[in-house]
Each structure stands twice: as structure tokens, then as C-alpha cells.
Design an enzyme around this catalytic site. Structure first.
Site, short mmCIF file in Angstrom:
data_model
loop_
_atom_site.label_atom_id
_atom_site.label_comp_id
_atom_site.label_asym_id
_atom_site.label_seq_id
_atom_site.Cartn_x
_atom_site.Cartn_y
_atom_site.Cartn_z
N GLN A 130 9.34 -17.26 4.32
CA GLN A 130 10.41 -17.16 5.32
C GLN A 130 11.39 -16.08 4.89
O GLN A 130 12.13 -16.27 3.93
CB GLN A 130 11.11 -18.53 5.40
CG GLN A 130 12.32 -18.58 6.28
CD GLN A 130 13.14 -19.84 6.00
OE1 GLN A 130 12.84 -20.59 5.07
NE2 GLN A 130 14.19 -20.05 6.76
N GLY A 131 11.39 -14.94 5.58
CA GLY A 131 12.24 -13.81 5.17
C GLY A 131 13.55 -13.79 5.94
O GLY A 131 13.70 -13.04 6.90
N TYR A 132 14.48 -14.61 5.49
CA TYR A 132 15.81 -14.67 6.12
C TYR A 132 16.84 -13.93 5.25
O TYR A 132 17.44 -12.96 5.66
CB TYR A 132 16.25 -16.13 6.28
CG TYR A 132 15.80 -16.82 7.55
CD1 TYR A 132 14.59 -16.51 8.15
CD2 TYR A 132 16.58 -17.83 8.12
CE1 TYR A 132 14.18 -17.18 9.30
CE2 TYR A 132 16.18 -18.49 9.28
CZ TYR A 132 14.98 -18.16 9.86
OH TYR A 132 14.58 -18.82 10.99
N SER A 133 17.06 -14.45 4.03
CA SER A 133 18.19 -14.00 3.21
C SER A 133 18.05 -12.54 2.76
O SER A 133 16.95 -12.07 2.48
CB SER A 133 18.32 -14.87 1.97
OG SER A 133 18.43 -16.22 2.35
N SER A 165 11.07 -17.67 -1.23
CA SER A 165 10.14 -18.59 -1.88
C SER A 165 8.72 -18.31 -1.42
O SER A 165 8.49 -18.01 -0.23
CB SER A 165 10.48 -20.04 -1.51
OG SER A 165 11.82 -20.32 -1.81
N GLU A 248 14.17 -26.93 9.09
CA GLU A 248 14.46 -26.81 7.66
C GLU A 248 15.46 -27.89 7.22
O GLU A 248 15.34 -28.47 6.16
CB GLU A 248 15.05 -25.42 7.41
CG GLU A 248 15.01 -24.96 6.00
CD GLU A 248 15.52 -23.52 5.88
OE1 GLU A 248 15.98 -22.94 6.89
OE2 GLU A 248 15.46 -23.00 4.77
C1 LIG Z 1 15.60 -22.30 -4.64
C2 LIG Z 1 15.95 -21.37 -3.50
C3 LIG Z 1 14.98 -21.05 -2.57
C4 LIG Z 1 15.29 -20.17 -1.51
N1 LIG Z 1 14.29 -19.84 -0.64
C5 LIG Z 1 14.56 -18.97 0.37
C6 LIG Z 1 13.53 -18.54 1.26
O1 LIG Z 1 12.37 -18.95 1.14
N2 LIG Z 1 13.83 -17.66 2.24
C7 LIG Z 1 15.11 -17.19 2.42
O2 LIG Z 1 15.32 -16.42 3.35
N3 LIG Z 1 16.11 -17.56 1.58
C8 LIG Z 1 15.87 -18.43 0.57
N4 LIG Z 1 16.87 -18.80 -0.31
C9 LIG Z 1 18.19 -18.21 -0.15
C10 LIG Z 1 19.24 -19.18 0.36
O3 LIG Z 1 19.02 -19.52 1.71
C11 LIG Z 1 20.61 -18.48 0.17
O4 LIG Z 1 20.78 -18.27 -1.21
C12 LIG Z 1 21.73 -19.34 0.69
O5 LIG Z 1 21.69 -19.41 2.10
C13 LIG Z 1 23.12 -18.83 0.24
O6 LIG Z 1 23.25 -17.47 0.47
P1 LIG Z 1 23.80 -16.48 -0.68
O7 LIG Z 1 23.01 -16.74 -1.91
O8 LIG Z 1 23.84 -15.12 -0.12
O9 LIG Z 1 25.29 -16.97 -0.98
P2 LIG Z 1 26.58 -16.66 -0.11
O10 LIG Z 1 26.28 -16.91 1.34
O11 LIG Z 1 27.12 -15.32 -0.48
O12 LIG Z 1 27.58 -17.79 -0.59
C14 LIG Z 1 28.37 -17.66 -1.80
C15 LIG Z 1 29.30 -18.86 -1.89
O13 LIG Z 1 30.20 -18.87 -0.76
C16 LIG Z 1 30.12 -20.10 -0.06
N5 LIG Z 1 30.25 -19.86 1.39
C17 LIG Z 1 29.67 -18.85 2.11
N6 LIG Z 1 29.99 -18.97 3.42
C18 LIG Z 1 30.79 -20.07 3.54
C19 LIG Z 1 31.44 -20.71 4.64
N7 LIG Z 1 31.32 -20.26 5.91
N8 LIG Z 1 32.17 -21.83 4.38
C20 LIG Z 1 32.29 -22.31 3.11
N9 LIG Z 1 31.69 -21.74 2.02
C21 LIG Z 1 30.96 -20.64 2.23
C22 LIG Z 1 28.73 -20.64 -0.38
O14 LIG Z 1 28.69 -22.05 -0.26
C23 LIG Z 1 28.55 -20.20 -1.84
O15 LIG Z 1 29.16 -21.10 -2.71
C24 LIG Z 1 16.59 -19.64 -1.38
C25 LIG Z 1 17.57 -19.97 -2.32
C26 LIG Z 1 17.25 -20.81 -3.38
C27 LIG Z 1 18.31 -21.11 -4.39
#
Ligand SMILES: Cc1cc2nc3c(=O)[nH]c(=O)nc-3n(C[C@H](O)[C@H](O)[C@H](O)COP(=O)(O)OP(=O)(O)OC[C@H]3O[C@@H](n4cnc5c(N)ncnc54)[C@H](O)[C@@H]3O)c2cc1C
Length: 402
Positions: A130-133, A165, A248
Site C-alpha cells: 500500500q503506497g500511501y505515506s 510494508s 484498515e
Molecule cells: C510499522 C509501520 C508500518 C507502516 N506501513 C505502511 C504501509 O504499508 N504503507 C504506507 O503508506 N504507510 C505505512 N506506514 C506509515 C504510517 O502510515 C505513517 O508513519 C503514519 O501515518 C504517520 O505519518 P508520519 O510518520 O509522516 O508522521 P507525521 O504525520 O509527521 O506525524 C508526526 C507526529 O505528529 C502527530 N500529528 C500529525 N498530525 C496530527 C494531527 N492532525 N493531530 C494530532 N497529532 C498529529 C502524529 O501523531 C505524530 O506524533 C507504516 C508505519 C509503520 C510504523
């Protein structure tokens, strides 16, 4: 609400137990749960397990029979989660395909896409990611910059994804791209199914704290996808993003947490501290009782959410409650376990359960972030379950909208 299982549901449980006893890898049910460390061997092991689940008709339990699934009710799915947690079954390498991509294609895919992709998702021949992030778009997916530009009958894709992932195993990617940036940030987004086996796609593993390579960076350098691989409408992919995200958020780990609780309870019964079994230590007893009562409460809350979903037919925002509660519980449970195990907990292969406790402990931190962080889930609960006023729209993240 009646939380007792019916005779048919108990029969379903027995059928599953019998199948697991017969089909799990040799030695697994006796506790010898050896998954290869070598990446290639590990991939083969997990693909074999996926194929075996498919042969037993357990792969797409929740899929409609018209797509080769089992039409299992939500309660049967709950029983499945309980039992597979008890048996510590291997992870499903195609979890993203089966749980998120397949159901999304069933909702919004074209007939051709359903025909082309669904059966290979189910039988595990094509593994999905899943290519979101992206580096600048995690919680706030709508800030994504990976571009897809129309070039005749194809889209040309350029950009970077992160934390993906299974990308190192995946044959296909459910990719979110930007196709127009002239409007609001939730507009001009297009979801495309991208073949990973082409020159323009590369992955590079990210080592987790546990040293495992669970997720990756992905680079798209003039990668191509035919226009018929667009899911939904061009520039209107936001609803598709939301559809996949709702599947999800609809999953729960509470049963595997309960099983891990039983494992550590067993350890406390069979091991001593200061000459007496750990379970007789008043502090240990208190912590065990606290964890157990929270796990039972979380299960009831999850079953209540399941009941609601049975009425509405779609996972609701309450799934975020399950996620937050499970993440906190898992973290507290694993902290408790590593304290109880003491220095042994830090041992990798020579430690208890071949180092599984320390792996699980480290994993709890990633789980808090995956599928939307705990903060994002709390925002969803505040706004969509408790009906509190919405955050400033410009600050709202995709995970809150889903
Ligand atoms: C084990 C694992 C598997 C993953 N697998 C995938 C995958 O298969 N495909 C994929 O696309 N992504 C995947 N991800 C990525 C995951 O979805 C993102 O890491 C997650 O959505 C957070 O984004 P970020 O890391 O950019 O942090 P950020 O969005 O930059 O957040 C940083 C901090 O700010 C806080 N924050 C941000 N916005 C808000 C808000 N509006 N209100 C309050 N607090 C806020 C967050 O809670 C966090 O503490 C995976 C991550 C992990 C750890």
C-alpha cells in the site's frame, strides 16, 4: 447484546482448530515456531503459508463467495482471529491485498479489475503493498507529491514513498498519486494499481529497531501504469483512499494481545522469584489482574463495535477505539513482560521464545504509528464518535477523515 457463541459458531471454531492442527508447519503447535531469518527463505515460507490458507479456503474468510471467499459472518471472523492468535499462526504475507486492496476493488473497482486481480490476491500469487505515506505526507496524506502524468494510454509515475510494508515482497502496489495540483489538496488525487516488476520501481529496505526489514522506501522513476489501472476516477481518488483506510481501521489485535497475556501468565506460573512462583508475588499479581481486566473490557468493546458493524455493513469510526486501546494495552503488556523476563528478555535467538518477546516489545512502538498514529485515532474518536467540533479544516489529516 449476547456475547455467547452459537453451536454453529463453535462448530466453525472446531473445524478451524482441526485444520490448523493438521496444516501448521511441523512442530508449530508444540511451540517450535521457527520462521527463517533469511529474507528469501522467509518470503518463501510466508508465501507457502498463504497458499496453504487458500487451499483450505481460509484465506478470504470475509470475502463474498462470488469472489472465491467464504462469506464468513463478522462473528466467524472474530472466532478466526481468536483461534489464529491462540495458535500464533504465521503472518499473512498478503494481508494488505486480502484485507484492504481486495475489499476496496470489490467496492469501487471496474469489472475488469475485479476479474484481473481478485483471484490472484486470494490465492496469494500476487502479493500487494500500500503506497500511501511519503516523507512529507504521513498523517496528512493529501500533501502527497508523487506525480502521475498522462502519456497516451499510460500514466508516468515519479516520486517517493516511505514506510511501505511488504514492498520488498510485493508484486503490485496500490499507489496514491497526484495528478493535478490546481485545486484543494484533497482534489487532483488518483489511485493507481502499479506493477512492481518494472525498471522504474525500486525499493530499499528500512531496518527496524528489531533489525527486521518489514518496510521500505519506494522510488518511482518514470514507472508506468496503463490508464485502465486507475481505481475510481482520475483526479477523484480521495474517496478511494478513504474506502481503503476504513478497512484498515476495522481490524483489531486484541485477540493476539490476549494470547500474549496468557503466555506471560503461564511464564509467571512456571517461574520463580526469590524462591516463590512469580504469580504469588503481590505486585506481579496486581499487574496481571490489571492487564486482564483491561483486556476483557477491550474485548467487550470490540464485540460491541462488531455488533454495530453487523447492522451498518461497513466498519465505523469506532474501529479507532479498538486501535488506540489495543496499542496502549500491547505496550503495557510488553513492558510488563520484559520486566518480568529481566535480562533474558534482551536475548535474541537464545532467549525465551527465540527472542519473540523482545521483537514484540519493539513492534509495539511501530504499531502505534501504523495505520494512523494514536493522536490521529484520538482525533477521529473525538470528532466522529463523541461528536466534538471538527479541527480547523486546513489542519485535518487524511486519517481523521477516513
Ligand atoms: C510499522 C509501520 C508500518 C507502516 N506501513 C505502511 C504501509 O504499508 N504503507 C504506507 O503508506 N504507510 C505505512 N506506514 C506509515 C504510517 O502510515 C505513517 O508513519 C503514519 O501515518 C504517520 O505519518 P508520519 O510518520 O509522516 O508522521 P507525521 O504525520 O509527521 O506525524 C508526526 C507526529 O505528529 C502527530 N500529528 C500529525 N498530525 C496530527 C494531527 N492532525 N493531530 C494530532 N497529532 C498529529 C502524529 O501523531 C505524530 O506524533 C507504516 C508505519 C509503520 C510504523
Amino acid at each position: 447484546m449476547d456475547f455467547e457463541y452459537t453451536a454453529e459458531q463453535e462448530q466453525f471454531r472446531e473445524e478451524l482448530q482441526e485444520w490448523l492442527e493438521e496444516n501448521l508447519p511441523d512442530g508449530w503447535t508444540e511451540g517450535d515456531r521457527d520462521v527463517p531469518d533469511d529474507q528469501d527463505e522467509r518470503e518463501q515460507f510466508l508465501r507457502d503459508w498463504q497458499a496453504r490458507l487458500y487451499e483450505g479456503n481460509w484465506a478470504g474468510l470475509h470475502w463474498p463467495s462470488e469472489y472465491g471467499g467464504r462469506d464468513a459472518s463478522l462473528i466467524e471472523q472474530t472466532v478466526y482471529r481468536e483461534e489464529t492468535a491462540k495458535y500464533h499462526t504465521p503472518q499473512q504475507i498478503n494481508a494488505i491485498g486480502i484485507n484492504f486492496v481486495g475489499p476496496t476493488l470489490m467496492e469501487v473497482g471496474t469489472d475488469e479489475q475485479k476479474e484481473r486481480y481478485l483471484s490472484n490476491i486470494l490465492n496469494g500469487e500476487e502479493v500487494w503493498c500500500q503506497g500511501y505515506s511519503e516523507p512529507g505526507a504521513g498523517s496528512d496524506i493529501a500533501s502527497l507529491t508523487t506525480r502521475a502524468e498522462r502519456d497516451g494510454d499510460e500514466f508516468r509515475i515519479n516520486g517517493q514513498k516511505i514506510w511501505t510494508s511488504y514492498a520488498h515482497y510485493a508484486d503490485w502496489c496500490f499507489l496514491v498519486t497526484r495528478t493535478d495540483d490546481s485545486g484543494l489538496k484533497h482534489e487532483g488525487i488518483t489511485t493507481i494499481l502499479v506493477d512492481m516488476d518494472q525498471e522504474g520501481v525500486s525499493t530499499s529496505p528500512i531496518h527496524q529497531a528489531s533489525d527486521e526489514e518489514g518496510f521500505n522506501q519506494m522510488y518511482f522513476d518514470d514507472a508506468v501504469a496503463p490508464v485502465e489501472n486507475v481505481v475510481g476516477e482520475v483526479d477523484e481518488g480521495w474517496d478511494v483512499v478513504m474506502t481503503l483506510s476504513s478497512f484498515e481501521h476495522g481490524t483489531t489485535r486484541i485477540f493476539s494481545i490476549e494470547q500474549r497475556y496468557k503466555d506471560i501468565l503461564e511464564y509467571c506460573k512456571n517461574n520463580t522469584r526469590n524462591g516463590q512462583p512469580l504469580v504469588q508475588d503481590p505486585v506481579v499479581r496486581q499487574e496481571l489482574a490489571d492487564l486482564d481486566s483491561r483486556i476483557q473490557a477491550a474485548k467487550v468493546s470490540h464485540l460491541r463495535n462488531v455488533s454495530k458493524q453487523m447492522e451498518t455493513g461497513m466498519p465505523g469510526p469506532e474501529g479507532s477505539m479498538d486501535l488506540v486501546v489495543a496499542d496502549e494495552l500491547a505496550n503495557d503488556l510488553e513492558n510488563f513482560a520484559v520486566n518480568i523476563l529481566g535480562p533474558e528478555a534482551a536475548l535474541w535467538e537464545d532467549g525465551p521464545e527465540d527472542g519473540q518477546w523482545v521483537r514484540d516489545y519493539l513492534q509495539t512502538y511501530g504499531s502505534w504509528i501504523a495505520a494512523g498514529t494514536g493522536d490521529i485515532q484520538r482525533n477521529i474518536i473525538g470528532e466522529r464518535v463523541l461528536g466534538m467540533p471538527k479541527d480547523d479544516k486546513s489542519q485535518t489529516s487524511h486519517r481523521e477523515e477516513s
